[in-house]
Design an enzyme around this catalytic site. Structure first.
Site, PDB file in Angstrom:
ATOM      1  N   CYS A   2       0.825  -1.204   0.000  1.00 56.44           N
ATOM      2  CA  CYS A   2       0.000   0.000   0.000  1.00 56.44           C
ATOM      3  C   CYS A   2       0.859   1.255   0.000  1.00 56.44           C
ATOM      4  O   CYS A   2       1.967   1.269   0.520  1.00 56.44           O
ATOM      5  CB  CYS A   2      -0.869   0.025   1.242  1.00 56.44           C
ATOM      6  SG  CYS A   2      -1.835  -1.447   1.477  1.00 56.44           S
ATOM      7  N   ARG A  27       4.910   0.165  -6.089  1.00 55.47           N
ATOM      8  CA  ARG A  27       4.904  -0.655  -4.873  1.00 55.47           C
ATOM      9  C   ARG A  27       3.964  -1.861  -4.993  1.00 55.47           C
ATOM     10  O   ARG A  27       4.056  -2.786  -4.202  1.00 55.47           O
ATOM     11  CB  ARG A  27       4.461   0.201  -3.681  1.00 55.47           C
ATOM     12  CG  ARG A  27       5.428   1.317  -3.353  1.00 55.47           C
ATOM     13  CD  ARG A  27       4.829   2.242  -2.326  1.00 55.47           C
ATOM     14  NE  ARG A  27       4.640   1.612  -1.042  1.00 55.47           N
ATOM     15  CZ  ARG A  27       5.513   1.679  -0.038  1.00 55.47           C
ATOM     16  NH1 ARG A  27       6.624   2.362  -0.182  1.00 55.47           N
ATOM     17  NH2 ARG A  27       5.283   1.085   1.109  1.00 55.47           N
ATOM     18  N   TRP A  73      -3.121  -2.652  -1.362  1.00 53.27           N
ATOM     19  CA  TRP A  73      -2.758  -4.028  -1.693  1.00 53.27           C
ATOM     20  C   TRP A  73      -3.501  -4.882  -0.668  1.00 53.27           C
ATOM     21  O   TRP A  73      -3.171  -4.871   0.511  1.00 53.27           O
ATOM     22  CB  TRP A  73      -1.236  -4.188  -1.583  1.00 53.27           C
ATOM     23  CG  TRP A  73      -0.709  -5.480  -2.107  1.00 53.27           C
ATOM     24  CD1 TRP A  73      -0.348  -5.757  -3.397  1.00 53.27           C
ATOM     25  CD2 TRP A  73      -0.422  -6.669  -1.354  1.00 53.27           C
ATOM     26  NE1 TRP A  73       0.129  -7.038  -3.489  1.00 53.27           N
ATOM     27  CE2 TRP A  73       0.094  -7.626  -2.256  1.00 53.27           C
ATOM     28  CE3 TRP A  73      -0.555  -7.023  -0.012  1.00 53.27           C
ATOM     29  CZ2 TRP A  73       0.473  -8.897  -1.854  1.00 53.27           C
ATOM     30  CZ3 TRP A  73      -0.186  -8.300   0.380  1.00 53.27           C
ATOM     31  CH2 TRP A  73       0.320  -9.217  -0.548  1.00 53.27           C
ATOM     32  N   ASN A  99      -1.718   2.100   6.076  1.00 47.27           N
ATOM     33  CA  ASN A  99      -0.852   0.988   5.643  1.00 47.27           C
ATOM     34  C   ASN A  99      -0.555   0.137   6.869  1.00 47.27           C
ATOM     35  O   ASN A  99      -0.318   0.676   7.950  1.00 47.27           O
ATOM     36  CB  ASN A  99       0.491   1.496   5.107  1.00 47.27           C
ATOM     37  CG  ASN A  99       0.359   2.134   3.739  1.00 47.27           C
ATOM     38  OD1 ASN A  99      -0.719   2.177   3.166  1.00 47.27           O
ATOM     39  ND2 ASN A  99       1.469   2.641   3.238  1.00 47.27           N
ATOM     40  N   GLY A 100      -0.512  -1.164   6.694  1.00 48.93           N
ATOM     41  CA  GLY A 100      -0.191  -2.038   7.815  1.00 48.93           C
ATOM     42  C   GLY A 100      -1.366  -2.935   8.152  1.00 48.93           C
ATOM     43  O   GLY A 100      -2.303  -3.082   7.348  1.00 48.93           O
ATOM     44  N   GLU A 480      17.851 -17.326  -8.599  1.00 48.95           N
ATOM     45  CA  GLU A 480      17.428 -15.976  -8.967  1.00 48.95           C
ATOM     46  C   GLU A 480      16.841 -15.963 -10.388  1.00 48.95           C
ATOM     47  O   GLU A 480      15.846 -15.283 -10.647  1.00 48.95           O
ATOM     48  CB  GLU A 480      18.627 -15.023  -8.845  1.00 48.95           C
ATOM     49  CG  GLU A 480      18.387 -13.588  -9.242  1.00 48.95           C
ATOM     50  CD  GLU A 480      17.308 -12.876  -8.421  1.00 48.95           C
ATOM     51  OE1 GLU A 480      16.826 -13.433  -7.425  1.00 48.95           O
ATOM     52  OE2 GLU A 480      16.927 -11.764  -8.812  1.00 48.95           O
ATOM     53  N   LYS A 484      13.108 -14.650 -11.109  1.00 51.00           N
ATOM     54  CA  LYS A 484      12.834 -13.553 -12.043  1.00 51.00           C
ATOM     55  C   LYS A 484      11.786 -13.982 -13.063  1.00 51.00           C
ATOM     56  O   LYS A 484      10.841 -13.260 -13.351  1.00 51.00           O
ATOM     57  CB  LYS A 484      14.098 -13.114 -12.800  1.00 51.00           C
ATOM     58  CG  LYS A 484      15.083 -12.276 -12.048  1.00 51.00           C
ATOM     59  CD  LYS A 484      14.676 -10.837 -11.821  1.00 51.00           C
ATOM     60  CE  LYS A 484      13.914 -10.652 -10.547  1.00 51.00           C
ATOM     61  NZ  LYS A 484      14.630 -10.686  -9.295  1.00 51.00           N
ATOM     62  N   GLU A 487       8.185 -14.499 -11.500  1.00 49.01           N
ATOM     63  CA  GLU A 487       7.461 -13.344 -10.958  1.00 49.01           C
ATOM     64  C   GLU A 487       6.967 -12.387 -12.028  1.00 49.01           C
ATOM     65  O   GLU A 487       5.929 -11.774 -11.862  1.00 49.01           O
ATOM     66  CB  GLU A 487       8.241 -12.626  -9.858  1.00 49.01           C
ATOM     67  CG  GLU A 487       9.457 -11.875 -10.266  1.00 49.01           C
ATOM     68  CD  GLU A 487      10.129 -11.169  -9.074  1.00 49.01           C
ATOM     69  OE1 GLU A 487       9.445 -10.794  -8.123  1.00 49.01           O
ATOM     70  OE2 GLU A 487      11.358 -10.996  -9.125  1.00 49.01           O
ATOM     71  N   HIS A 503      17.808 -36.192  -8.118  1.00 46.18           N
ATOM     72  CA  HIS A 503      17.106 -36.590  -6.886  1.00 46.18           C
ATOM     73  C   HIS A 503      15.620 -36.252  -6.948  1.00 46.18           C
ATOM     74  O   HIS A 503      14.947 -36.226  -5.922  1.00 46.18           O
ATOM     75  CB  HIS A 503      17.750 -35.913  -5.672  1.00 46.18           C
ATOM     76  CG  HIS A 503      19.179 -36.305  -5.482  1.00 46.18           C
ATOM     77  ND1 HIS A 503      19.555 -37.579  -5.124  1.00 46.18           N
ATOM     78  CD2 HIS A 503      20.325 -35.604  -5.647  1.00 46.18           C
ATOM     79  CE1 HIS A 503      20.875 -37.650  -5.060  1.00 46.18           C
ATOM     80  NE2 HIS A 503      21.366 -36.459  -5.368  1.00 46.18           N
ATOM     81  N   LYS A 602       6.338  -4.190  -4.356  1.00 46.07           N
ATOM     82  CA  LYS A 602       7.772  -3.899  -4.346  1.00 46.07           C
ATOM     83  C   LYS A 602       8.356  -4.046  -2.948  1.00 46.07           C
ATOM     84  O   LYS A 602       9.430  -4.580  -2.770  1.00 46.07           O
ATOM     85  CB  LYS A 602       7.991  -2.470  -4.873  1.00 46.07           C
ATOM     86  CG  LYS A 602       9.437  -2.036  -4.917  1.00 46.07           C
ATOM     87  CD  LYS A 602      10.208  -2.839  -5.938  1.00 46.07           C
ATOM     88  CE  LYS A 602      11.693  -2.519  -5.970  1.00 46.07           C
ATOM     89  NZ  LYS A 602      12.441  -3.580  -6.654  1.00 46.07           N
TER      90      LYS A 602
HETATM   91  O1  M6R Z   1      13.289  -4.967  -0.359  1.00 47.41           O
HETATM   92  P1  M6R Z   1      13.829  -6.347  -0.121  1.00 47.41           P
HETATM   93  O2  M6R Z   1      15.131  -6.552  -0.817  1.00 47.41           O
HETATM   94  O3  M6R Z   1      13.920  -6.705   1.313  1.00 47.41           O
HETATM   95  O4  M6R Z   1      12.779  -7.309  -0.778  1.00 47.41           O
HETATM   96  C1  M6R Z   1      12.875  -8.691  -0.631  1.00 47.41           C
HETATM   97  C2  M6R Z   1      11.956  -9.401  -1.593  1.00 47.41           C
HETATM   98  O5  M6R Z   1      10.630  -9.061  -1.330  1.00 47.41           O
HETATM   99  C3  M6R Z   1      12.282  -9.045  -3.052  1.00 47.41           C
HETATM  100  O6  M6R Z   1      13.610  -9.324  -3.374  1.00 47.41           O
HETATM  101  C4  M6R Z   1      11.353  -9.793  -3.999  1.00 47.41           C
HETATM  102  O7  M6R Z   1      11.642 -11.158  -3.971  1.00 47.41           O
HETATM  103  C5  M6R Z   1      11.470  -9.229  -5.413  1.00 47.41           C
HETATM  104  N1  M6R Z   1      10.182  -9.158  -6.022  1.00 47.41           N
HETATM  105  C6  M6R Z   1      12.355 -10.016  -6.293  1.00 47.41           C
HETATM  106  O8  M6R Z   1      12.429  -9.526  -7.579  1.00 47.41           O
END
Ligand code: M6R
Length: 607
Positions: A2, A27, A73, A99-100, A480, A484, A487, A503, A602
């Site tokens: 949010c 965000r 959100w 927010n929260g 990673e 990527k 997501e 395995h 984000k």
């Molecule tokens: O802001 P942060 O680096 O703590 O965020 C951690 C994860 O939420 C963040 O890396 C998330 O996995 C991303 N969407 C990856 O691209």
């Protein structure tokens, strides 16, 4: 997650609020709304979906010079117009954005209902509007203070009252709020990106603080009404850094920026005389660093992967036991904190709840926790015992790219410092620096050939599943690559150690499941090649990232992207960039919303 924006000043509020919300879109959100005060009334407009839908609903001539806005959100209650913020009291005189998560909202709600208050939404946040209404006695600031004393959970709140023109009241506990100081106008936001178009002077609000804004003043107090003197900080980055600047997407811009952002992360931190690094922000004397017996890294998502690479490096180069762990898991397993251990909390945003709460738990147990963060002034660096800013500049795309390579850079420098203090010679230290310094140019060379990756992405975009496979220091790079891809393209992808496929995951191999291997020229190369052959033998399509000159890989793989040769420790930088580009072009090929993928935020500020 949010986002919050607020404005009071001489200008029409609605366009400023909507522009602020636009800056917070990155965000992640699923509905948006604003409340603007005019002629003794509050005009509230909220709508499910993207911001353009809200804009369609807000009248051009709304009037009003103060107001609040929110991107939601969803956590409590489904995504719809009603559950969007702002929330109002029964008489529509008080509006609140939040927010929260209010953990005790059910009991508060039941009590208010008994007193005759009617709730219109399924959210936890609505309870705040009714509480303020029930406590309001002519002064919004007092009512908000009394309200937040009753709340349990996390909040960043901004409230307004129709009868108090040009007054906003904010309060924070666990969800960021930052005040923007303008000329005869004040702004409030959940992060500074929403403010920088208007002012670079900011005041970070801390947990347990309340702030009252008018166009010409702000007053910060604690929950017992004691005034708090706050320092004005300056945002060091420029507006252009949060704009696309001719790129189709922020993600593309941020991937391409990496050769510069890696340089920035090492700028002023290399000691070419003594072949070591210099990280003053750690707040640790060499003597203390020498006593460190173990390094633990806590993080989430991409930041965890950067931490995993660093842990590998710390063990091999500095010979210090090191381990990277999910912050969310560490927090609840009652971790053992040992003397002479240090912890790093790695986070781009510096606000990730899982990482922040794990860090607090560690600190409660007496641990020394250092931050590796990007967002200056965010909560993790403020609460840590020291740390390093990675200076990537704002990262707007939800998918983290440049933060990953800069987090690694900072941690590589730490590994170098630790190694040089122990057994690494001056000569080897200088060689390490030379290799690290070459990384930005090598990354630039890879990025220049992004057309090749685009072709690969077009060829494979419609595959049903992907495996990303690597070993050793490149195993986290495979994780990673898979993260990527899933997501932003929503294609199912899993990352594994290449050794691990036999395995279990090898059962998935078929002609619709490409395996993307990382094949550096290190001691594990031949083992990875064996794994490639195993996949090939089962008719699985094989893609590979290999080192220029490695012809054997081309004989096995269906497609190869070659990276320039470097020292074996530097390959994570060179291998991750093609993976980022592959995910990016695949998402484009599939018509996805690259910068704001569905369901993602984000900065994940809830557990
Ligand atoms: O802001 P942060 O680096 O703590 O965020 C951690 C994860 O939420 C963040 O890396 C998330 O996995 C991303 N969407 C990856 O691209």
């Amino acid at each position: 997650m949010c986002g919050i924006i607020g404005y009071c000043g001489p200008k029409p509020a609605a366009p400023i609020l909507i522009e602020g919300l636009k800056r917070l879109e990155y965000r992640g959100y699923d509905s948006a709304g604003i409340a603007v005060g005019a002629d003794g009334n509050l005009h509230v407009h909220k709508r499910e979906g993207k911001l353009f839908r809200l804009r369609e609903r807000v009248p051009e001539d709304l009037g009003g010079v103060w107001g609040i806005g929110h991107t939601r959100w969803a956590t409590h209650g489904e995504v719809n117009d009603l559950n969007a913020h702002p929330h109002t009291d029964a008489t529509n005189t008080i509006a609140v954005v939040h927010n929260g998560i209010i953990e005790n909202f059910t009991s508060l709600k039941e009590k208010l209902q008994e007193e005759g208050y009617t709730f219109r939404t399924e959210t936890d946040s609505e309870v705040i509007a009714h509480l303020i209404a029930s406590l309001y006695d002519g002064d919004l600031e007092t009512a908000v203070r009394q309200t937040v004393r009753l709340l349990k959970g996390t909040y960043g709140i901004l409230a307004m009252h129709a009868a108090e023109p040009n007054v906003l009241v904010g309060a924070r506990n666990g969800s960021p709020l930052v005040l923007g100081v303008g000329n005869d106008e004040m702004f409030m936001a959940s992060d500074a990106t929403a403010l920088v178009a208007h002012t670079k002077q900011v005041v970070y609000i801390e947990d347990g603080e309340l702030v009252k804004l008018t166009p010409k003043s702000y007053k910060t107090t604690d929950l017992r009404s004691r005034e708090i003197d706050k320092k004005v900080d300056f945002i060091s980055w420029e507006l252009e850094e949060i704009e696309k600047g001719g790129f189709a997407h922020f993600m593309e811009k941020e991937i391409l920026e990496q050769s510069e952002s890696i340089k920035r992360a090492m700028q002023g931190r290399l000691d070419l005389e003594y072949g070591t690094g210099h990280l003053g922000g750690l707040n640790m004397a060499n003597k203390e660093l020498l006593e460190v017996e173990r390094v633990k890294i806590i993080a989430a998502g991409t930041s965890l992967h950067a931490g995993m690479v660093a842990a590998y490096l710390l063990e091999t180069v500095a010979r210090i036991p090191a381990q990277a762990e999910l912050a969310s898991e560490l927090r609840y397993r009652n971790p053992v904190v040992e003397r002479n251990n240090i912890y790093f909390a790695v986070s781009q945003s510096g606000e990730t709840a899982d990482t922040l709460y794990a860090m607090r738990e560690l600190k409660r147990k007496g641990a020394r926790v250092l931050g590796i963060c990007n967002v200056v002034g965010s909560t993790i660096p403020r609460e840590s015992d020291g740390g390093v800013y990675i200076h990537s500049g704002p990262e707007i795309a939800v998918a983290s790219t440049k933060a990953f390579t800069s987090q690694m850079t900072a941690l590589y420098l730490f590994a170098l410092i630790m190694a040089r203090m122990r057994h690494m010679s001056l000569e080897h230290g200088l060689a390490f620096i030379k290799d690290l310094e070459q990384v930005p140019d090598l990354v630039a060379r890879i990025v220049d050939r992004r057309g090749e990756i685009e072709l690969l992405a077009k060829k494979y975009a419609h595959a049903g599943n992907f495996l990303f496979l690597g070993r050793g220091i490149n195993y986290p790079v495979a994780l990673e690559g898979a993260l990527k891809l899933k997501e932003i393209s929503y294609v199912h992808a899993e990352g594994y150690s290449a050794a691990e496929i036999k395995h279990g995951p090898i059962a998935l191999i078929n002609d619709d499941t490409p395996s993307f291997f990382v094949v550096p020229d290190n001691g594990l190369r031949d083992k990875v090649i064996t794994n490639m052959k195993e996949v090939k033998a089962r008719r699985g399509p094989v893609l590979a990232l290999a080192v220029e000159g490695d012809r054997e890989v081309a004989k096995i793989a269906d497609d190869v992207f070659y990276v320039p040769p470097t020292h074996e420790y530097m390959y994570p930088f060179l291998m991750v960039v093609p993976f980022q580009l592959f995910a990016y072009y695949t998402a484009i090929e599939l018509g996805r919303d690259v910068d704001q993928p569905r369901n993602l935020a984000k900065s994940v500020t809830v557990e």
